[in-house]
Design a protein around this motif. Structure first.
Motif, mmCIF file in Angstrom:
data_model
loop_
_atom_site.group_PDB
_atom_site.id
_atom_site.type_symbol
_atom_site.label_atom_id
_atom_site.label_comp_id
_atom_site.label_asym_id
_atom_site.label_seq_id
_atom_site.Cartn_x
_atom_site.Cartn_y
_atom_site.Cartn_z
ATOM 1 N N TYR A 295 46.939 -4.492 49.229
ATOM 2 C CA TYR A 295 45.724 -5.239 48.942
ATOM 3 C C TYR A 295 44.689 -4.321 48.300
ATOM 4 N N GLY A 296 43.702 -4.918 47.690
ATOM 5 C CA GLY A 296 42.630 -4.143 47.084
ATOM 6 C C GLY A 296 41.443 -5.021 46.762
ATOM 7 N N ASN A 297 40.301 -4.406 46.562
ATOM 8 C CA ASN A 297 39.108 -5.155 46.175
ATOM 9 C C ASN A 297 38.093 -4.236 45.511
ATOM 10 N N ILE A 298 37.233 -4.847 44.726
ATOM 11 C CA ILE A 298 36.109 -4.161 44.088
ATOM 12 C C ILE A 298 34.848 -4.940 44.424
ATOM 13 N N ASP A 299 33.837 -4.257 44.969
ATOM 14 C CA ASP A 299 32.545 -4.856 45.298
ATOM 15 C C ASP A 299 31.469 -4.209 44.433
ATOM 16 N N HIS A 300 30.599 -5.023 43.858
ATOM 17 C CA HIS A 300 29.517 -4.499 43.014
ATOM 18 C C HIS A 300 28.201 -5.174 43.373
ATOM 19 N N VAL A 301 27.178 -4.366 43.635
ATOM 20 C CA VAL A 301 25.845 -4.877 43.958
ATOM 21 C C VAL A 301 25.125 -5.278 42.673
ATOM 22 N N VAL A 302 24.489 -6.446 42.684
ATOM 23 C CA VAL A 302 23.750 -6.955 41.520
ATOM 24 C C VAL A 302 22.352 -7.381 41.963
ATOM 25 N N PHE A 303 21.458 -7.459 40.992
ATOM 26 C CA PHE A 303 20.079 -7.917 41.211
ATOM 27 C C PHE A 303 19.361 -7.078 42.263
ATOM 28 N N ASN A 304 19.649 -5.781 42.286
ATOM 29 C CA ASN A 304 18.949 -4.866 43.179
ATOM 30 C C ASN A 304 17.972 -4.049 42.353
ATOM 31 N N ASP A 305 16.720 -4.025 42.752
ATOM 32 C CA ASP A 305 15.689 -3.354 41.972
ATOM 33 C C ASP A 305 15.719 -1.836 42.115
ATOM 34 N N LEU A 306 16.470 -1.315 43.089
ATOM 35 C CA LEU A 306 16.429 0.116 43.369
ATOM 36 C C LEU A 306 17.677 0.869 42.934
ATOM 37 N N TYR A 307 18.856 0.261 43.046
ATOM 38 C CA TYR A 307 20.067 1.034 42.795
ATOM 39 C C TYR A 307 21.212 0.138 42.342
ATOM 40 N N ASP A 308 22.257 0.785 41.767
ATOM 41 C CA ASP A 308 23.542 0.164 41.474
ATOM 42 C C ASP A 308 24.579 0.786 42.397
ATOM 43 N N SER A 309 25.518 -0.028 42.859
ATOM 44 C CA SER A 309 26.537 0.475 43.771
ATOM 45 C C SER A 309 27.839 -0.281 43.542
#
Length: 320
Positions: A295-309
């Motif tokens: 199994y695998g997954n990719i998570d990406h933070v969006v609409f964050n004013d401080l950082y990308d992750s």
């Protein structure tokens, strides 16, 4: 998602969340469902499959097939890699990279409606940044253990909860020479519900809602401007989830999550966290044999004013 904020002389933020897709087979499918729900860290939960009651020969599995009482249903191991970058318009932005390892098992009841997932974790983070006085490099390590429980109220509605503790330290190097050490302890817990909404052909759609609490304490090296600090955040994450059963052996998923933070307390010198942001996740699971899945997954933070992750996870699970 659980954050370790920057400290008095610059700590780093490390991510420990994950989410995995599941496969709708009668035995291993339920194990993967429970595992996927419990490995989400309290924010991102994938849609889960309806309970299958017929095997490929058309003979249904009954409670007597699982009459062995409490037993080890599966073991798993996974690797993760996270990248964190503060936006360039923030004064003295930081960036870091984290590698992690997780190992654990899935314990099932004889009735096959309650699953417990105990696990061990290890993560190492390298970061760099600056403040108004110096350039900063960090080297952090955390080791921990956690446990989660999920219960199938019905095949289409599930409740879950869990907690984790991690401890470690961080070396901070100022201008390539002056080194400071910080001891770190993290406690977290979460609980929530996950449910199916409707199915269409090979697609299943669902939703989940979870609430979590994360607390971190930091003991700074003597000589810092402060000797001790802590951070705390409550979180609520609501997810819309879609699952595509592409083949008998392959499942793909997509998950959209809105995260709201509240009750925030930050470390001395820490920038306040963004209270509202989103997360997009894609996941995949493939059965290599009847007893082994990847199994695998990719998570990406969006609409964050401080950082990308962004976080990537790959894992292997063996069923018994």
């Amino acid at each position: 998602m659980r954050d370790v904020p920057r400290g008095d002389k610059g700590t780093r933020m490390m991510k420990f969340d994950s989410g995995e897709a599941v496969r709708p087979s009668s035995w291993s499918g339920r194990v993967m469902i429970a595992f996927a729900m419990l490995m989400t860290g309290g924010l991102v939960t994938p849609a889960v499959a309806q309970d299958a009651t017929e095997d490929e020969n058309g003979q249904g599995e009954t409670a007597s097939d699982f009459a062995g009482g409490i037993h080890l249903a599966a073991v798993f191991a996974e690797l993760s890699y996270s990248k964190f970058d503060e936006h360039s318009d923030i004064p003295n932005p930081d960036k870091s990279k984290t590698g992690g390892f997780k190992f654990g098992g899935v314990v099932a009841t004889g009735s096959n409606d309650t699953f417990v997932v105990p696990y061990l974790t290890f993560a190492k983070t390298d970061g760099e940044g600056s403040n108004e006085f110096a350039s900063i490099e960090t080297d952090s390590s955390l080791a921990g253990a956690g446990i989660g429980v999920t219960h199938f109220v019905t095949p289409y509605f599930r409740v879950m909860g869990g907690g984790e503790f991690a401890t470690g330290d961080q070396d901070v190097v100022f201008n390539g020479a002056d080194t400071s050490k910080t001891d770190i302890d993290i406690y977290s817990a979460y609980g929530g519900v996950d449910f199916d909404l409707f199915a269409y052909d090979d697609f299943l759609f669902g939703a989940s809602d979870q609430i979590g609490l994360s607390h971190m304490s930091a003991n700074f090296q003597p000589g810092n401007s402060v000797g001790q600090g802590y951070s705390r955040a409550w979180s609520n994450g609501f997810s819309l989830n879609g699952t595509w059963f592409a083949t008998e052996d392959t499942t793909l998923g997509a998950h959209l999550t809105y995260v709201r933070l509240f009750g925030l307390e930050t470390l001395p010198g820490e920038e306040p966290l963004d209270r509202d942001y989103g997360q997009i996740s894609i996941s995949a699971q493939h059965s290599l044999t009847d007893s082994v899945s990847v199994y695998g997954n990719i998570d990406h933070v969006v609409f964050n004013d401080l950082y990308d992750s962004t976080k990537t996870v790959v894992g292997l699970m063996t069923f018994f």
